[in-house]
Design a protein around this motif. Structure first.
Motif, PDB file in Angstrom:
ATOM      1  N   SER A   1       0.832  -1.197   0.000  1.00 50.28           N
ATOM      2  CA  SER A   1       0.000   0.000   0.000  1.00 50.28           C
ATOM      3  C   SER A   1       0.868   1.248   0.000  1.00 50.28           C
ATOM      4  CB  SER A   1      -0.925  -0.005   1.217  1.00 50.28           C
ATOM      5  OG  SER A   1      -0.158   0.016   2.417  1.00 50.28           O
ATOM      6  N   GLU A   2       0.272   2.376  -0.298  1.00 49.91           N
ATOM      7  CA  GLU A   2       0.974   3.661  -0.303  1.00 49.91           C
ATOM      8  C   GLU A   2       1.603   3.899   1.060  1.00 49.91           C
ATOM      9  OE1 GLU A   2       2.586   6.884  -1.927  1.00 49.91           O
ATOM     10  OE2 GLU A   2       1.057   5.808  -3.069  1.00 49.91           O
ATOM     11  N   PHE A   3       2.879   4.330   1.046  1.00 52.01           N
ATOM     12  CA  PHE A   3       3.578   4.517   2.315  1.00 52.01           C
ATOM     13  C   PHE A   3       3.084   5.774   3.023  1.00 52.01           C
ATOM     14  CE2 PHE A   3       6.976   6.247   4.931  1.00 52.01           C
ATOM     15  CZ  PHE A   3       7.226   5.167   5.757  1.00 52.01           C
ATOM     16  N   ASP A   4       2.684   5.583   4.293  1.00 46.81           N
ATOM     17  CA  ASP A   4       2.277   6.681   5.160  1.00 46.81           C
ATOM     18  C   ASP A   4       2.741   6.302   6.557  1.00 46.81           C
ATOM     19  OD1 ASP A   4       1.044   8.470   6.864  1.00 46.81           O
ATOM     20  OD2 ASP A   4      -0.851   8.503   5.777  1.00 46.81           O
ATOM     21  N   GLY A   5       3.698   7.071   7.086  1.00 40.74           N
ATOM     22  CA  GLY A   5       4.292   6.715   8.364  1.00 40.74           C
ATOM     23  C   GLY A   5       3.297   6.505   9.482  1.00 40.74           C
ATOM     24  N   GLY A   6       2.089   7.065   9.349  1.00 44.90           N
ATOM     25  CA  GLY A   6       1.098   6.950  10.415  1.00 44.90           C
ATOM     26  C   GLY A   6       0.143   5.794  10.244  1.00 44.90           C
ATOM     27  N   LYS A   7       0.242   5.048   9.152  1.00 48.12           N
ATOM     28  CA  LYS A   7      -0.682   3.958   8.893  1.00 48.12           C
ATOM     29  C   LYS A   7       0.093   2.663   8.608  1.00 48.12           C
ATOM     30  CE  LYS A   7      -4.192   6.957   6.792  1.00 48.12           C
ATOM     31  NZ  LYS A   7      -4.983   7.218   5.546  1.00 48.12           N
ATOM     32  N   PRO A   8      -0.505   1.514   8.918  1.00 48.89           N
ATOM     33  CA  PRO A   8       0.154   0.246   8.584  1.00 48.89           C
ATOM     34  C   PRO A   8       0.314   0.098   7.079  1.00 48.89           C
ATOM     35  CG  PRO A   8      -1.622  -0.106  10.166  1.00 48.89           C
ATOM     36  CD  PRO A   8      -1.751   1.304   9.683  1.00 48.89           C
ATOM     37  N   VAL A   9       1.391  -0.545   6.665  1.00 45.94           N
ATOM     38  CA  VAL A   9       1.611  -0.858   5.261  1.00 45.94           C
ATOM     39  C   VAL A   9       1.085  -2.275   5.018  1.00 45.94           C
ATOM     40  CG1 VAL A   9       3.337  -1.228   3.455  1.00 45.94           C
ATOM     41  CG2 VAL A   9       3.648   0.617   5.121  1.00 45.94           C
ATOM     42  N   SER A  10       0.126  -2.405   4.109  1.00 48.16           N
ATOM     43  CA  SER A  10      -0.399  -3.730   3.790  1.00 48.16           C
ATOM     44  C   SER A  10       0.409  -4.334   2.653  1.00 48.16           C
ATOM     45  CB  SER A  10      -1.870  -3.646   3.401  1.00 48.16           C
ATOM     46  OG  SER A  10      -2.048  -2.833   2.260  1.00 48.16           O
ATOM     47  N   MET A  11       0.513  -5.667   2.646  1.00 51.27           N
ATOM     48  CA  MET A  11       1.337  -6.376   1.668  1.00 51.27           C
ATOM     49  C   MET A  11       0.580  -7.585   1.135  1.00 51.27           C
ATOM     50  SD  MET A  11       4.795  -6.369   4.005  1.00 51.27           S
ATOM     51  CE  MET A  11       3.830  -6.691   5.493  1.00 51.27           C
ATOM     52  N   THR A  12       0.725  -7.837  -0.149  1.00 49.20           N
ATOM     53  CA  THR A  12       0.148  -9.017  -0.778  1.00 49.20           C
ATOM     54  C   THR A  12       1.172  -9.610  -1.727  1.00 49.20           C
ATOM     55  OG1 THR A  12      -2.108  -8.143  -0.681  1.00 49.20           O
ATOM     56  CG2 THR A  12      -1.702  -9.904  -2.245  1.00 49.20           C
ATOM     57  N   ALA A  13       1.352 -10.916  -1.662  1.00 54.89           N
ATOM     58  CA  ALA A  13       2.250 -11.610  -2.590  1.00 54.89           C
ATOM     59  C   ALA A  13       1.510 -12.826  -3.151  1.00 54.89           C
ATOM     60  CB  ALA A  13       3.527 -12.059  -1.882  1.00 54.89           C
ATOM     61  N   THR A  14       1.600 -13.016  -4.453  1.00 54.92           N
ATOM     62  CA  THR A  14       0.910 -14.133  -5.089  1.00 54.92           C
ATOM     63  C   THR A  14       1.830 -14.861  -6.060  1.00 54.92           C
ATOM     64  OG1 THR A  14       0.054 -12.695  -6.846  1.00 54.92           O
ATOM     65  CG2 THR A  14      -1.350 -13.030  -4.940  1.00 54.92           C
ATOM     66  N   VAL A  15       1.695 -16.171  -6.075  1.00 49.80           N
ATOM     67  CA  VAL A  15       2.309 -17.021  -7.089  1.00 49.80           C
ATOM     68  C   VAL A  15       1.148 -17.844  -7.659  1.00 49.80           C
ATOM     69  CG1 VAL A  15       4.041 -18.769  -7.635  1.00 49.80           C
ATOM     70  CG2 VAL A  15       4.453 -17.136  -5.775  1.00 49.80           C
ATOM     71  N   PRO A  16       0.523 -17.362  -8.735  1.00 47.93           N
ATOM     72  CA  PRO A  16      -0.671 -18.037  -9.248  1.00 47.93           C
ATOM     73  C   PRO A  16      -0.434 -19.472  -9.688  1.00 47.93           C
ATOM     74  CG  PRO A  16      -0.424 -15.845 -10.208  1.00 47.93           C
ATOM     75  CD  PRO A  16       0.843 -16.148  -9.493  1.00 47.93           C
ATOM     76  N   SER A  17       0.814 -19.773 -10.080  1.00 44.54           N
ATOM     77  CA  SER A  17       1.073 -21.122 -10.575  1.00 44.54           C
ATOM     78  C   SER A  17       2.526 -21.518 -10.336  1.00 44.54           C
ATOM     79  CB  SER A  17       0.760 -21.196 -12.075  1.00 44.54           C
ATOM     80  OG  SER A  17       1.102 -22.454 -12.610  1.00 44.54           O
ATOM     81  N   PHE A  18       2.716 -22.689  -9.733  1.00 48.44           N
ATOM     82  CA  PHE A  18       4.048 -23.279  -9.658  1.00 48.44           C
ATOM     83  C   PHE A  18       3.937 -24.767  -9.962  1.00 48.44           C
ATOM     84  CE2 PHE A  18       2.699 -23.962  -5.204  1.00 48.44           C
ATOM     85  CZ  PHE A  18       3.066 -25.295  -5.012  1.00 48.44           C
ATOM     86  N   THR A  19       5.022 -25.339 -10.435  1.00 48.60           N
ATOM     87  CA  THR A  19       5.069 -26.772 -10.737  1.00 48.60           C
ATOM     88  C   THR A  19       6.369 -27.347 -10.199  1.00 48.60           C
ATOM     89  OG1 THR A  19       6.179 -26.521 -12.884  1.00 48.60           O
ATOM     90  CG2 THR A  19       3.765 -26.407 -12.881  1.00 48.60           C
ATOM     91  N   SER A  20       6.341 -28.648  -9.910  1.00 44.58           N
ATOM     92  CA  SER A  20       7.551 -29.325  -9.459  1.00 44.58           C
ATOM     93  C   SER A  20       7.539 -30.757  -9.986  1.00 44.58           C
ATOM     94  CB  SER A  20       7.636 -29.328  -7.934  1.00 44.58           C
ATOM     95  OG  SER A  20       8.848 -29.911  -7.499  1.00 44.58           O
ATOM     96  N   ASP A  21       8.652 -31.170 -10.556  1.00 41.65           N
ATOM     97  CA  ASP A  21       8.794 -32.515 -11.104  1.00 41.65           C
ATOM     98  C   ASP A  21       9.481 -33.389 -10.055  1.00 41.65           C
ATOM     99  OD1 ASP A  21       9.252 -34.822 -12.487  1.00 41.65           O
ATOM    100  OD2 ASP A  21      10.290 -33.893 -14.177  1.00 41.65           O
ATOM    101  N   LEU A  22       8.689 -34.162  -9.326  1.00 40.72           N
ATOM    102  CA  LEU A  22       9.237 -34.978  -8.247  1.00 40.72           C
ATOM    103  C   LEU A  22       9.857 -36.275  -8.741  1.00 40.72           C
ATOM    104  CD1 LEU A  22       6.528 -34.498  -5.470  1.00 40.72           C
ATOM    105  CD2 LEU A  22       8.531 -33.093  -6.000  1.00 40.72           C
ATOM    106  N   THR A  23       9.737 -36.557 -10.044  1.00 38.76           N
ATOM    107  CA  THR A  23      10.405 -37.750 -10.588  1.00 38.76           C
ATOM    108  C   THR A  23      11.915 -37.589 -10.564  1.00 38.76           C
ATOM    109  OG1 THR A  23      10.364 -36.952 -12.885  1.00 38.76           O
ATOM    110  CG2 THR A  23       8.438 -38.183 -12.119  1.00 38.76           C
ATOM    111  N   LEU A  24      12.388 -36.368 -10.397  1.00 39.11           N
ATOM    112  CA  LEU A  24      13.828 -36.130 -10.363  1.00 39.11           C
ATOM    113  C   LEU A  24      14.445 -36.506  -9.011  1.00 39.11           C
ATOM    114  CD1 LEU A  24      13.909 -32.696 -12.242  1.00 39.11           C
ATOM    115  CD2 LEU A  24      14.452 -34.962 -13.150  1.00 39.11           C
TER     116      LEU A  24
END
Length: 397
Positions: free
Chosen positions: A167-190
């Protein structure tokens, strides 16, 4: 010179000076911007350097950038970094975008590949002041389209569409954060270890897909850090989620930790760093524990695991579940918390009968200083579950 001409000249001069004050940083300041970037990373214990600086405030190029976190011997060569749309306000440098080129690195059979990393609305806070964001790099958004880890030419792990927003930085308010990884894959045959390979094949998870979502906020004023969601979802298996809330994570605390990390990184490997370790423990006493939870939402994994374990032992999955129901109360009795033992046993029974969700929570009536948690852990561990208000729930919405 007429009175009107004098006023026109004064007006033109004042307009020019105002434009300089409010407009983009001058072309001569790109070295200052580069120096500010270097000092910002240095505050975080990261050395960053480059072979050259060119361009202007519309498009500034850092050439041959090398990146070296504390404790890492060899720097990473990440290539050129481009900064666009630089302006200055109240001593802070604001940058519209900071972007890298595509990056790849190979060591033996392992290879790491990454698309360009882009940060938007970056702020480099003024030097000589107490950085209002704890000396950390602040930006409104960051994006990474693709990254991959390969082994012998095969993709072991990949992720796409990675995005971070603040969120927009304002020293008097909490900063909200969001992180997303819509898609990941892993090959466990390795995975070559036969102990894990047999289980992976039996469960049918040779190739997994999933997503990650994180939400949180940080109040710089009182140091309250809340991670309200951190969910890792694996398709056709389940979702592992966690939350936590701590207090005392202030700018001053961060700076003290960063300084200790720098000292420890600068010490020889065989040096005695016990004093720094004690100092770190002392700093941890400034933090307080508010709450935490760990939750698993089942999507077929539980029954698959029960059936697999049952086959290994020559019994059914239901028999394995009943066996676990009988054993768990004895294990929990060691906590010397009869109420928790009864509650957890009932929750586990309910979960195995109908696997939907299982959650462990710690919610004390009021914030608990880390000093009290450490004291209980060492002197009276049986009291720790009561101090933290631990509870277990099953199949809750």
């Amino acid at each position: 010179m007429s009175f009107q001409r004098k006023n026109r000249n004064r007006l033109s001069l004042s307009t020019f000076l105002f434009a300089l004050a409010m407009g983009p940083a001058s072309a001569q300041s790109i070295d200052d911007v580069a120096a500010r970037l270097k000092s910002t990373f240095s505050e975080q214990g990261v050395e960053i350097d480059w072979s050259g600086v060119s361009g202007d405030t519309s498009s500034m190029l850092l050439q041959g950038v090398k990146f070296k976190p504390a404790g890492v011997e060899q720097p990473m060569d990440i290539g050129d970094v481009t900064l666009k749309g630089i302006s200055e306000a109240n001593g802070d440098y604001r940058i519209a975008t900071v972007s890298t080129n595509a990056y790849s690195r190979t060591e033996g059979e392992l290879a790491f590949e990454m698309s360009p990393f882009v940060m938007r609305d970056v702020v480099l806070f003024a030097d000589g002041t107490n950085s209002p964001f704890g000396g950390m790099l602040y930006y409104r958004a960051a994006n990474l389209d693709d990254l991959a880890v390969k082994s012998a030419g095969k993709t072991a792990f990949s992720a796409s569409g990675i995005a971070i927003e603040m969120s927009e930085f304002d020293g008097g308010k909490p900063v909200s954060m969001t992180a997303t990884v819509p898609s990941f894959t892993s090959d466990l045959t390795l995975i070559e270890d036969p102990r894990y390979k047999d289980a992976i094949n039996a469960l049918g998870y040779q190739n997994i897909k999933g997503s990650i979502l994180m939400d949180g906020s940080w109040n710089l004023a009182d140091g309250k850090m809340d991670i309200t969601k951190y969910d890792i979802k694996v398709d056709d298996a389940g979702t592992f989620g966690m939350t936590f809330s701590i207090g005392g994570y202030t700018v001053e605390f961060i700076k003290s930790v960063q300084e200790l990390q720098k000292q420890m990184a600068a010490m020889p490997e065989d040096a005695d760093n016990s004093a720094q370790g004690m100092a770190m423990l002392g700093l941890m006493q400034q933090l307080s524990f508010n709450s935490a939870s760990v939750r698993f939402i089942d999507n077929s994994l539980t029954n698959k695991v029960l059936e697999y374990v049952g086959k290994q032992q020559g019994m059914s999955g239901k028999d394995v579940a009943n066996q676990a129901k009988a054993i768990i109360p004895f294990g929990l009795a060691q906590l010397q918390n009869p109420d928790l033992t009864a509650q957890a046993s009932a929750a586990v029974n309910q979960y195995f009968d109908n696997p939907r969700s299982l959650e462990i929570l710690a919610s004390p009536a009021s914030p608990v200083p880390f000093a009290m948690i450490m004291a209980d852990a060492m002197a009276n561990p049986a009291n720790l579950t009561k101090t933290l208000g631990v509870a277990v729930k099953a199949n809750q919405n």
